[in-house]
Design a protein around this motif. Structure first.
Motif, short mmCIF file in Angstrom:
data_model
loop_
_atom_site.label_atom_id
_atom_site.label_comp_id
_atom_site.label_asym_id
_atom_site.label_seq_id
_atom_site.Cartn_x
_atom_site.Cartn_y
_atom_site.Cartn_z
N ASN A 223 0.82 -1.21 0.00
CA ASN A 223 0.00 0.00 0.00
C ASN A 223 0.85 1.26 0.00
N VAL A 224 1.78 1.33 0.95
CA VAL A 224 2.59 2.55 1.04
C VAL A 224 3.56 2.65 -0.13
N SER A 225 4.00 1.49 -0.67
CA SER A 225 4.88 1.53 -1.84
C SER A 225 4.15 2.10 -3.04
N THR A 226 2.90 1.71 -3.20
CA THR A 226 2.11 2.22 -4.32
C THR A 226 1.96 3.73 -4.21
N LEU A 227 1.59 4.21 -3.04
CA LEU A 227 1.43 5.65 -2.84
C LEU A 227 2.75 6.38 -3.09
N GLY A 228 3.83 5.85 -2.53
CA GLY A 228 5.12 6.50 -2.71
C GLY A 228 5.56 6.55 -4.16
N LEU A 229 5.35 5.48 -4.91
CA LEU A 229 5.77 5.44 -6.31
C LEU A 229 4.90 6.35 -7.17
N VAL A 230 3.61 6.45 -6.85
CA VAL A 230 2.73 7.36 -7.60
C VAL A 230 3.22 8.80 -7.45
N LEU A 231 3.49 9.19 -6.22
CA LEU A 231 3.97 10.56 -5.98
C LEU A 231 5.36 10.78 -6.57
N LEU A 232 6.23 9.74 -6.52
CA LEU A 232 7.56 9.86 -7.10
C LEU A 232 7.49 10.02 -8.62
N ALA A 233 6.65 9.21 -9.27
CA ALA A 233 6.49 9.33 -10.72
C ALA A 233 5.94 10.70 -11.10
N PHE A 234 4.99 11.19 -10.32
CA PHE A 234 4.38 12.50 -10.58
C PHE A 234 5.43 13.61 -10.47
N THR A 235 6.21 13.58 -9.40
CA THR A 235 7.21 14.63 -9.17
C THR A 235 8.35 14.56 -10.18
N LEU A 236 8.81 13.33 -10.47
CA LEU A 236 9.91 13.17 -11.42
C LEU A 236 9.52 13.66 -12.81
N ALA A 237 8.32 13.30 -13.25
CA ALA A 237 7.87 13.74 -14.58
C ALA A 237 7.69 15.25 -14.63
N ASN A 238 7.20 15.85 -13.55
CA ASN A 238 7.07 17.31 -13.51
C ASN A 238 8.43 17.99 -13.57
#
Length: 619
Positions: A223-238
């Motif tokens: 659960n926490v890995s999914t949330l962390g990766l979603v936010l990481l992908a969002f920030t990295l792409a931005n």
């Protein structure tokens, strides 16, 4: 009242108000959007307590951005191409051609009424095309349309959520690219943003899917890995490409949702509590930022826009999507009236409006007020009128006759099979994949998941279902199911099986009626006893009563009423036997019971089945 300036107090107020609004929506059986918006209006423009811009300042936009990223990821995660291919023709058209019709009509409307530039106008059209299961499902349970209309609306709501969101992201990125670059390089900038965001999202999606399929991540960290990766992908792409984060999380969700051999139910569940919190806070913050004075200044334009949405855009959408199909004009009329806008529309409008206002796009400040008014008008108006309209058009089911059975153990499946064979709508829900698979092999409609979860609220199709039989081996789950569906079906239609006292913890007391629902069958017929009888050779049988062969005759034949389970009345309604509900079956009723099957009866039954098969072959 003086506005709140302490961020801690403001956050506490937003969270508490959001939870209360969600509870109020559940109690009133209305989409939670309405009480959430009301709380936001009350705290913001109403009482003047909450001014999000003044309290949070520069942190407001990043916070909204991350919340929308999580919501968009979950929406994209539910977009499965296999579902789209398997959907009926009207559904496929509604989420493809129909969406384009809505986008063009709404875009033209706001362009003419509010002088929106065309790119922003088309973006509003894409936002206005999104409904979603969170608002459609509660309406369907209240309206109870015929099965054809219900399935079209249900599948449209599930599929249009991510489709509309993806389209809105595309248009948003095009506007940002066009505004940030020179005219000659805007297309290149747009493609660059999509390439970067798509590459980041696809990379994260495939990598995370690979890790999940190989069980490289402990269960408690998924659960926490999914949330962390979603936010990481969002920030990295931005960071790599301006505003590419929304593209990244959308692509990541689509990739994970369509990877073969990967079950996404747990991934969707990860955001159950989180999404309720984020959505609640987001709606209250959005509503609190609305300027009522500015909205009153454009009241005439708002009324005209709502009329176009209700009486032109949706009817034309349905007309184009159902041409050449077997949909009757009555069904088309009801489909034309039901299209409430929901959470995704508000969520994506929030982040787009803030970003476009920062970029100086003319008219962007109206994006959120127009969206919120559209949500309120469609949800309120259609909630109040859809059922009378369905009855007037004669496309509403007279009563919800179906049964939700929680538990897929052998006794529950034997009971479900008999009801299913008699034409009763049955839906079996269980968290065990092996038991759910057994039910599917018997041809029973199933739901794989927890029947009391937020995931069930979104995905469980309860159209036509009006009662609950909690037959799980877990007494606590049965009690929770009764509590959850009492408001859905009414307390008189919620039943739970008894369990052997040995299955309870030592010293535990039986749950009171207000927590557990009515108890099924006679006291001696617990779930454990019923399953023991099945192992001893008993079968679940169904017999039709007549004037000659009445209830007393059946009771005498099977040795009393102790093993009687259910009755189906003349109207097809299922009525369980229970000490707490007096039941007397009459002529033309059908009674379901447990009966010991002797060898002679087995032979006779096989002869009857053989004769029926031969008769079918001759026909």
């Amino acid at each position: 009242m003086a506005p709140i300036t302490d961020p801690t107090l403001a956050i506490t107020l937003i969270v508490a108000s959001g939870v209360f609004a969600q509870w109020l929506g559940a109690r009133l059986r209305t989409p939670a959007i309405l009480p959430l918006l009301f709380m936001g209006f009350l705290l913001g423009p109403g009482l003047g307590l909450l001014n999000p811009d003044a309290v949070f300042g520069d942190l407001l936009f990043p916070t909204i951005s991350m919340a929308v990223a999580v919501i968009l990821f979950e929406g994209a995660l539910t977009l499965r191409f296999a579902d789209l291919r398997g959907a009926a023709t009207p559904v496929i058209r509604l989420v493809t051609v129909g969406v384009l019709v809505t986008v063009l009509i709404l875009g033209w409307a706001v362009h003419e009424i509010f002088a929106f530039p065309w790119p922003l106008a088309l973006l509003f059209g894409a936002i206005g095309a999104v409904s979603g299961p969170t608002v459609v499902m509660p309406l369907l349970r209240t309206i109870r349309p015929n099965d054809k209309v219900a399935q079209v609306l249900r599948w449209e709501a599930i599929l249009i959520d991510p489709v509309g969101a993806v389209l809105a992201v595309v248009l948003f990125e095009a506007i940002v690219a066009a505004g940030a670059m020179t005219e000659g390089s805007s297309v290149l900038a747009f493609l660059e943003v999509f390439a970067i965001g798509g590459a980041v999202g696809a990379g994260f999606g495939f990598a995370f899917g690979w890790a999940l399929r190989r069980h490289a991540i402990p269960d408690y960290l998924i659960n926490v890995s999914t949330l962390g990766l979603v936010l990481l992908a969002f920030t990295l792409a931005n960071t790599l490409g301006h505003e590419g984060g929304l593209v990244a999380v959308t692509v990541m969700g689509i990739v994970l949702g369509n990877l073969p051999g990967l079950r996404t139910g747990e991934l969707i569940d990860f955001k159950e509590s989180l999404s309720v919190l984020l959505i609640s806070a987001l709606f209250i913050v959005l509503a609190a930022r609305v300027d009522f004075g500015g909205m009153m200044a454009i009241a005439g334009g708002l009324a005209l826009l709502m009329a176009i949405i209700l009486f032109i855009a949706r009817p034309l959408n349905v007309l184009v999507s159902t041409i050449g199909t077997e949909t009757s004009w009555r069904e088309r009329a009801l489909l034309s009236w039901i299209a409430p806008r929901g959470i995704v529309a508000a969520a994506i409008s929030a982040i787009f409006a803030v970003r476009l206002q920062e970029a100086g796009v003319e008219g962007a400040e109206l994006l959120v007020p127009l969206t919120l008014v559209m949500i309120m008008v469609t949800v309120v108006l259609q909630s109040l009128t859809a059922r009378p309209v369905a009855e007037l058009l004669n496309v509403a089911e007279p009563a919800a006759r179906g049964v939700l059975i929680v538990g897929a153990n052998p006794f529950a499946l034997a009971l479900a099979e008999v009801l299913h064979e008699r034409g009763v709508r049955v839906l079996v829900a269980d968290t065990s994949w092996s038991q759910t698979r057994t039910a599917r092999m018997k041809g029973l409609p199933t739901f794989f998941g927890n029947a009391v979860s937020e995931y069930a609220d979104r995905e469980l199709d309860l159209v036509g279902v009006g009662s609950l039989l909690a037959l799980s081996r877990q007494p606590a789950l049965n009690a929770l199911s009764c509590m959850r569906y009492r408001h859905e079906f009414g307390s008189a239609n919620v039943f739970a099986v008894r369990h052997d006292p040995a299955t309870f913890e030592k010293g535990s007391d039986p749950l009171p009626l207000e927590l557990r629902g009515h108890l099924l069958f006679k006291p001696e017929l617990t779930l454990e006893r019923a399953q023991e009888l099945l192992r001893e050779g008993y079968k679940v049988r169904l017999t039709r009563l007549t004037e000659e062969f009445d209830f007393e005759a059946l009771a005498e034949q099977i040795g009393g009423t102790d093993n009687m389970l259910l009755a189906i009345d003349k109207d097809g309604l299922v009525k369980p036997f229970s000490e707490e509900t007096r039941l007397r079956a009459g002529a033309d009723w059908r009674v379901v019971y447990l009966e010991k099957v002797s060898e002679e009866k087995k032979i006779e039954k096989k002869k009857e089945e053989k004769a029926q098969r031969e008769a079918k072959k001759k026909d």
